[in-house]
Design a protein around this motif. Sequence first.
Motif, short mmCIF file in Angstrom:
data_model
loop_
_atom_site.label_atom_id
_atom_site.label_comp_id
_atom_site.label_asym_id
_atom_site.label_seq_id
_atom_site.Cartn_x
_atom_site.Cartn_y
_atom_site.Cartn_z
N ILE A 348 53.93 -5.14 -30.54
CA ILE A 348 53.17 -5.74 -29.47
C ILE A 348 52.22 -4.50 -28.30
O ILE A 348 53.40 -3.92 -28.61
N TRP A 349 51.40 -4.37 -28.16
CA TRP A 349 50.95 -2.98 -27.54
C TRP A 349 50.51 -3.50 -26.17
O TRP A 349 49.24 -4.73 -25.82
N ASP A 350 51.10 -2.42 -24.86
CA ASP A 350 50.08 -3.12 -23.67
C ASP A 350 49.48 -2.17 -23.58
O ASP A 350 49.00 -1.13 -23.80
N LEU A 351 47.98 -3.07 -22.90
CA LEU A 351 46.66 -2.29 -22.53
C LEU A 351 47.13 -1.21 -21.31
O LEU A 351 47.10 -2.45 -20.39
N ARG A 352 47.07 -0.17 -20.94
CA ARG A 352 47.43 -0.03 -19.47
C ARG A 352 46.44 1.26 -18.56
O ARG A 352 46.03 2.42 -19.84
N GLU A 353 46.34 1.29 -17.84
CA GLU A 353 45.61 2.44 -17.00
C GLU A 353 46.34 3.85 -17.03
O GLU A 353 47.22 3.29 -16.64
N LYS A 354 45.86 4.83 -16.91
CA LYS A 354 46.71 5.67 -16.92
C LYS A 354 46.71 6.57 -15.40
O LYS A 354 45.65 5.85 -14.79
N GLN A 355 47.96 7.19 -15.09
CA GLN A 355 47.87 7.63 -13.47
C GLN A 355 46.23 9.17 -13.72
O GLN A 355 46.91 9.80 -14.25
N GLN A 356 45.48 8.75 -13.01
CA GLN A 356 44.66 10.16 -12.99
C GLN A 356 45.86 11.28 -12.30
O GLN A 356 45.78 11.25 -11.09
N LEU A 357 45.28 12.11 -13.24
CA LEU A 357 45.70 13.44 -12.45
C LEU A 357 44.92 14.58 -11.91
O LEU A 357 43.80 14.30 -11.58
N PRO A 358 45.16 14.82 -10.89
CA PRO A 358 44.05 15.83 -9.96
C PRO A 358 43.71 17.32 -10.97
O PRO A 358 43.94 17.86 -11.70
N ALA A 359 42.43 17.06 -11.20
CA ALA A 359 41.76 18.24 -11.76
C ALA A 359 42.38 19.51 -11.39
O ALA A 359 42.52 20.19 -10.46
N GLU A 360 42.64 20.53 -12.26
CA GLU A 360 42.86 21.93 -12.30
C GLU A 360 42.59 22.44 -11.18
O GLU A 360 41.35 22.85 -11.64
N PRO A 361 42.55 23.97 -10.81
CA PRO A 361 41.69 24.58 -9.86
C PRO A 361 40.37 25.79 -10.65
O PRO A 361 41.38 25.67 -12.38
N VAL A 362 39.53 26.33 -10.76
CA VAL A 362 38.89 26.75 -11.64
C VAL A 362 39.03 27.90 -12.19
O VAL A 362 39.97 28.36 -10.54
N PRO A 363 39.92 28.58 -13.18
CA PRO A 363 40.40 29.76 -13.19
C PRO A 363 39.79 31.45 -13.05
O PRO A 363 38.02 31.03 -12.78
N THR A 364 40.40 32.18 -11.98
CA THR A 364 39.52 33.10 -11.28
C THR A 364 40.06 34.21 -12.56
O THR A 364 41.18 34.50 -13.44
N GLY A 365 40.16 35.68 -11.86
CA GLY A 365 40.01 37.05 -12.24
C GLY A 365 40.04 37.14 -13.72
O GLY A 365 38.50 37.51 -14.62
N PHE A 366 40.41 37.16 -14.63
CA PHE A 366 40.29 37.70 -16.26
C PHE A 366 38.92 37.48 -16.22
O PHE A 366 38.19 37.73 -16.94
N PHE A 367 38.94 35.93 -16.34
CA PHE A 367 37.34 34.98 -17.35
C PHE A 367 36.50 35.54 -16.59
O PHE A 367 35.10 35.69 -16.93
N ASN A 368 36.63 35.75 -14.97
CA ASN A 368 35.66 36.40 -14.08
C ASN A 368 34.74 37.06 -14.31
O ASN A 368 34.06 37.88 -13.65
N MET A 369 36.01 38.51 -15.04
CA MET A 369 35.32 39.97 -14.92
C MET A 369 34.42 40.09 -16.19
O MET A 369 33.64 40.86 -16.23
#
Length: 459
Positions: A348-369
């Motif tokens: 038996i399975w329960d179909l449940r809604e996931k708790q939404q997590l806040p989006a992660e911040p945009v990475p900076t530093g090395f990738f921006n370079m």
Amino acid sequence: MLRWLIGGGREPQGLAEKSSVQTIGEDQIQNPYTELLVLKGHQDIVRFLVQIDDCRFASAGDDGVVFLWNAQTGEKLFELRGHTHKITAIAPFSSPDASEEKNHLILTASADRTVIIWDCTSGRQVQKVSCFHSTVKCLTVLQRLDVWLSGGSDLCVWNRKLDLLCKTSHLTDAGISALVELPKNCVAAAVGKELIIFRLIAAVDGSEGWNVLEVKRLVDHQDNILSLVSVNDLTFVTGSHVGELIVWDALDWTKQVTECNFWDSSVHPDVQPEIKLSQSPNETSVQHLTSDEECVFAAVGKGIYVYNLQMKRVIACQRAAHDSSVLHIEKLPNRQLISCSEDGSVRIWDLREKQQLPAEPVPTGFFNMWGFGRANRQANQAAKKVQENTPMYFLELVGDLIGHSSAVQMFLYFGELGLATCSADHLIILWKDGERESRLRSLTLFQKLAQNGDLQLRF
């Protein structure tokens, strides 16, 4: 023969009287089915269960015998003998006239190339048809037209008296493996990898006669079609041996959506992918489909998938729901699913809604370079927008029913009366809500004591 087990015990074939009772376990406290009623009678694999009314059902399988049971008590009502080989299809056929008392009938087809119609009230054989050139693999009742269809090497249309109204010419040696009713007096028939649309046309002379015409062939599947399900008057869905899922328009038979890899973990970023050198076709085979107005629920290989028709994507899945192929799946009214498998388990399975997590911040530093910052920012914003607008779900295991010692073929859900399962171990099990049954027994005992005058209240 029937026997009660309490606590979810396993009763292996041949050791029924000496088997030890196993408890379901504290980690499955949400599972209500803690009492088992084991029904014995079949001598071979039980493949089919069909509901007759609110408290009766029929079982059939490879021994060629049909049993009628009471879903509340487990009592064997009738033993229907008339076939000489295994039963290949079964369907209920009740009276369409609500003004008269319903006459509950069932149709059974067998590898002995016969179809029998049975009266469920008397347990008697009403009539038998023996004019088939090959095994009938599927039966479908069109209640509105008061006719039924048999599918094999031909498609035949019959009335309640078992008069042959019309038939198609010989299709293929493989024959029709599944049928589903469509609007406008049409049916869709699975013939290998082809889907053939037939239309029933009433005779122009005003008689009860019908004509059946082939109106279209759909050749979009790459492998054999194993499952068909009608969603509503506008939509039906098919699934194939290699994991294709196609959503069709039920009126003009055009494709709405084609999903060829919806079961693939690469399309589900929240699921940990498995590393495999090759993939067996059985692991992607769409064994069974069911639906409600919103979703299609698919048994694919060892997994179960929830495909949302409006979003046109999988919203929840369990890629390893069982240890072996899932053979049957159904959705319950309370957003729960039940699945059964070749591994002998029912879950038996329960179909449940996931708790939404806040989006992660945009990475900076090395990738921006190196100039990746803007791309990452755009991708992150797109992902955040999708995440905000799209609810995500997951399937949580809330019940593991242990009782069968071999593959569980299918099941029927009877609401408060519980769940009936059938298996290759020759057994049928009625799974009962232990808490409810205990209350009912206590109430019965209380009423009996009161009637006998043995109930005395002391203050």
